[in-house]
Enzyme design. Structure first.
Site, PDB file in Angstrom:
ATOM      1  N   HIS A 199      46.657  43.722  28.988  1.00  0.00           N
ATOM      2  CA  HIS A 199      46.251  42.348  28.664  1.00  0.00           C
ATOM      3  C   HIS A 199      44.759  42.163  28.927  1.00  0.00           C
ATOM      4  O   HIS A 199      44.144  42.956  29.628  1.00  0.00           O
ATOM      5  CB  HIS A 199      47.035  41.328  29.512  1.00  0.00           C
ATOM      6  CG  HIS A 199      48.438  41.117  29.057  1.00  0.00           C
ATOM      7  ND1 HIS A 199      49.476  41.929  29.441  1.00  0.00           N
ATOM      8  CD2 HIS A 199      48.982  40.177  28.249  1.00  0.00           C
ATOM      9  CE1 HIS A 199      50.598  41.500  28.882  1.00  0.00           C
ATOM     10  NE2 HIS A 199      50.330  40.435  28.151  1.00  0.00           N
ATOM     11  N   LYS A 206      43.831  37.689  32.785  1.00  0.00           N
ATOM     12  CA  LYS A 206      45.232  37.544  33.230  1.00  0.00           C
ATOM     13  C   LYS A 206      45.332  37.721  34.741  1.00  0.00           C
ATOM     14  O   LYS A 206      44.745  38.651  35.300  1.00  0.00           O
ATOM     15  CB  LYS A 206      46.126  38.547  32.498  1.00  0.00           C
ATOM     16  CG  LYS A 206      47.604  38.324  32.798  1.00  0.00           C
ATOM     17  CD  LYS A 206      48.490  38.986  31.779  1.00  0.00           C
ATOM     18  CE  LYS A 206      49.964  38.787  32.118  1.00  0.00           C
ATOM     19  NZ  LYS A 206      50.360  37.371  32.093  1.00  0.00           N
TER      20      LYS A 206
HETATM   21  P1  NAD Z   1      44.549  29.592  30.891  1.00  0.00           P
HETATM   22  O1  NAD Z   1      44.026  29.795  32.267  1.00  0.00           O
HETATM   23  O2  NAD Z   1      43.617  29.753  29.733  1.00  0.00           O
HETATM   24  O3  NAD Z   1      45.206  28.120  30.766  1.00  0.00           O
HETATM   25  C1  NAD Z   1      45.893  27.453  31.778  1.00  0.00           C
HETATM   26  C2  NAD Z   1      45.404  26.015  31.720  1.00  0.00           C
HETATM   27  O4  NAD Z   1      46.253  25.207  32.550  1.00  0.00           O
HETATM   28  C3  NAD Z   1      43.961  25.839  32.243  1.00  0.00           C
HETATM   29  O5  NAD Z   1      43.210  25.133  31.275  1.00  0.00           O
HETATM   30  C4  NAD Z   1      44.153  25.012  33.510  1.00  0.00           C
HETATM   31  O6  NAD Z   1      43.062  24.122  33.745  1.00  0.00           O
HETATM   32  C5  NAD Z   1      45.411  24.247  33.158  1.00  0.00           C
HETATM   33  N1  NAD Z   1      46.114  23.682  34.311  1.00  0.00           N
HETATM   34  C6  NAD Z   1      46.439  24.288  35.468  1.00  0.00           C
HETATM   35  N2  NAD Z   1      47.076  23.420  36.283  1.00  0.00           N
HETATM   36  C7  NAD Z   1      47.170  22.253  35.603  1.00  0.00           C
HETATM   37  C8  NAD Z   1      47.710  20.986  35.907  1.00  0.00           C
HETATM   38  N3  NAD Z   1      48.297  20.755  37.078  1.00  0.00           N
HETATM   39  N4  NAD Z   1      47.646  20.014  34.988  1.00  0.00           N
HETATM   40  C9  NAD Z   1      47.042  20.245  33.799  1.00  0.00           C
HETATM   41  N5  NAD Z   1      46.503  21.430  33.437  1.00  0.00           N
HETATM   42  C10 NAD Z   1      46.562  22.418  34.345  1.00  0.00           C
HETATM   43  O7  NAD Z   1      45.791  30.572  30.761  1.00  0.00           O
HETATM   44  P2  NAD Z   1      46.614  30.984  29.449  1.00  0.00           P
HETATM   45  O8  NAD Z   1      46.134  32.299  28.937  1.00  0.00           O
HETATM   46  O9  NAD Z   1      46.674  29.825  28.488  1.00  0.00           O
HETATM   47  O10 NAD Z   1      48.063  31.281  30.084  1.00  0.00           O
HETATM   48  C11 NAD Z   1      48.769  30.287  30.793  1.00  0.00           C
HETATM   49  C12 NAD Z   1      50.107  30.854  31.259  1.00  0.00           C
HETATM   50  O11 NAD Z   1      50.924  31.164  30.123  1.00  0.00           O
HETATM   51  C13 NAD Z   1      50.006  32.168  32.065  1.00  0.00           C
HETATM   52  O12 NAD Z   1      51.006  32.148  33.078  1.00  0.00           O
HETATM   53  C14 NAD Z   1      50.315  33.231  31.017  1.00  0.00           C
HETATM   54  O13 NAD Z   1      50.806  34.427  31.584  1.00  0.00           O
HETATM   55  C15 NAD Z   1      51.376  32.520  30.232  1.00  0.00           C
HETATM   56  N6  NAD Z   1      51.593  33.020  28.864  1.00  0.00           N
HETATM   57  C16 NAD Z   1      52.880  33.061  28.438  1.00  0.00           C
HETATM   58  C17 NAD Z   1      53.168  33.454  27.143  1.00  0.00           C
HETATM   59  C18 NAD Z   1      54.609  33.392  26.658  1.00  0.00           C
HETATM   60  O14 NAD Z   1      54.870  33.705  25.480  1.00  0.00           O
HETATM   61  N7  NAD Z   1      55.537  32.943  27.494  1.00  0.00           N
HETATM   62  C19 NAD Z   1      52.141  33.834  26.272  1.00  0.00           C
HETATM   63  C20 NAD Z   1      50.820  33.773  26.741  1.00  0.00           C
HETATM   64  C21 NAD Z   1      50.539  33.359  28.041  1.00  0.00           C
END
Ligand code: NAD
Length: 274
Positions: free
Chosen positions: A162, A166
């Site tokens: 990744h 991550k």
């Molecule tokens: P990222 O860091 O770009 O985004 C996370 C966002 O959440 C940030 O903008 C952060 O400010 C915000 N955030 C955190 N706490 C918050 C709160 N209390 N209220 C509002 N906003 C809040 O990360 P990302 O790449 O978008 O990934 C996010 C999660 O999704 C990770 O755990 C990743 O592993 C997971 N993910 C899952 C899949 C899937 O298919 N299930 C796919 C991609 C990523």
């Protein structure tokens, strides 16, 4: 439940400012029958008040970012959460208080976090998947079939790569693939998991399921399950090249949750493969 705009289903996005959050805004706005209710951003974020369409690089949408998570839940029928484990815990409590369905894509949950998700599934409808793509859902069932057929003298290793941002390892998807491989052998992953090897490790114990984690650049997500026998090996690979696949899967799950009875569901339920 919220009565946001009559005839449509109000979908809220937790973490709207994130990499996935912005893809989710695009996916909700592009899906007929769904209305983007609210997108939450971290308290104190300078994104609060921003139009969500503009935030995702689209036309103005008349839906806005809010730093109050209660606004997200009071105005949505379903909330999609791709944030981090501690925020997901807060969102689980709010979803139960407001009777709102939840799609959880956040990975890296602890055992305690997962127990809270399982418990919440008794009072609200939740879809949880470490990977919302159709390809990975199919890969999980293929892996289970392969390990059930080949037996424990074939070694299972899972390699994932990744992007450099991550924060959890092995990826939630790698662990889900590991659970599928373990299920094919009727064992629990926790009993056979080897996440790190370093130094003088000795020979590989039979039945072990090993993980190797690579991080770098902007790789969206790659997983290979290697099943190695003597004289031959199988390699099953999934490569994600566009985060849109996860966002579209999550939005499909949100639409599927409408009027669903309480329960903890997976993408196999959403896709009708269960
Ligand atoms: P990222 O860091 O770009 O985004 C996370 C966002 O959440 C940030 O903008 C952060 O400010 C915000 N955030 C955190 N706490 C918050 C709160 N209390 N209220 C509002 N906003 C809040 O990360 P990302 O790449 O978008 O990934 C996010 C999660 O999704 C990770 O755990 C990743 O592993 C997971 N993910 C899952 C899949 C899937 O298919 N299930 C796919 C991609 C990523």
């Amino acid at each position: 439940m919220a009565d946001f705009r009559e005839g449509t289903m109000g979908v809220g996005i937790a973490g709207a400012g994130g990499r996935m959050g912005r893809m989710l805004i695009q996916a909700v706005l592009g899906t007929p029958g769904l209305t983007l209710s609210v997108g939450s951003v971290r308290p104190g974020s300078n994104l609060a008040g921003r139009d969500l369409g503009l935030l995702a690089g689209l036309e103005p949408s008349s839906s806005f970012a809010d730093s109050d998570p209660a606004a997200l839940f009071s105005r949505s029928d379903v909330v999609i959460d791709f944030t981090n484990p501690s925020s997901t815990r807060t969102h689980l409590d709010l979803a139960q208080r407001h009777g709102v369905g939840l799609v959880i894509g956040t990975t890296g949950l602890s055992d305690g976090d997962q127990a809270a998700v399982n418990a919440a599934g008794r009072s609200i409808a939740i879809v949880q998947a470490a990977n919302m793509s159709l390809g990975v859902v199919l890969l999980q069932s293929l892996v289970q079939q392969v390990t059930a057929t080949l037996g424990p003298d074939w070694d299972v290793e899972i390699v994932e790569m990744h992007h450099r941002h991550k924060v959890d390892a092995p990826s939630g998807t790698a662990l889900a693939l590991g659970r599928a491989a373990a299920a094919g052998r009727d064992v629990a992953l926790a009993d056979v998991r080897q996440s790190v090897r370093d130094g003088h490790t000795g020979p590989r114990p039979p039945g072990q399921i090993g993980f190797a984690t690579l991080r770098g650049g902007d790789v969206v997500g790659e997983h290979t399950v290697i099943v190695a026998g003597v004289g031959e090996r199988l390699e099953l690979t999934h490569r994600a090249t566009d985060r849109g696949i996860f966002a579209r899967g999550a939005v499909r799950a949100a639409a599927w949750l409408k009027d669903r009875p309480p329960g903890l569901y997976g993408m196999t339920d959403v896709l009708g493969l269960a």
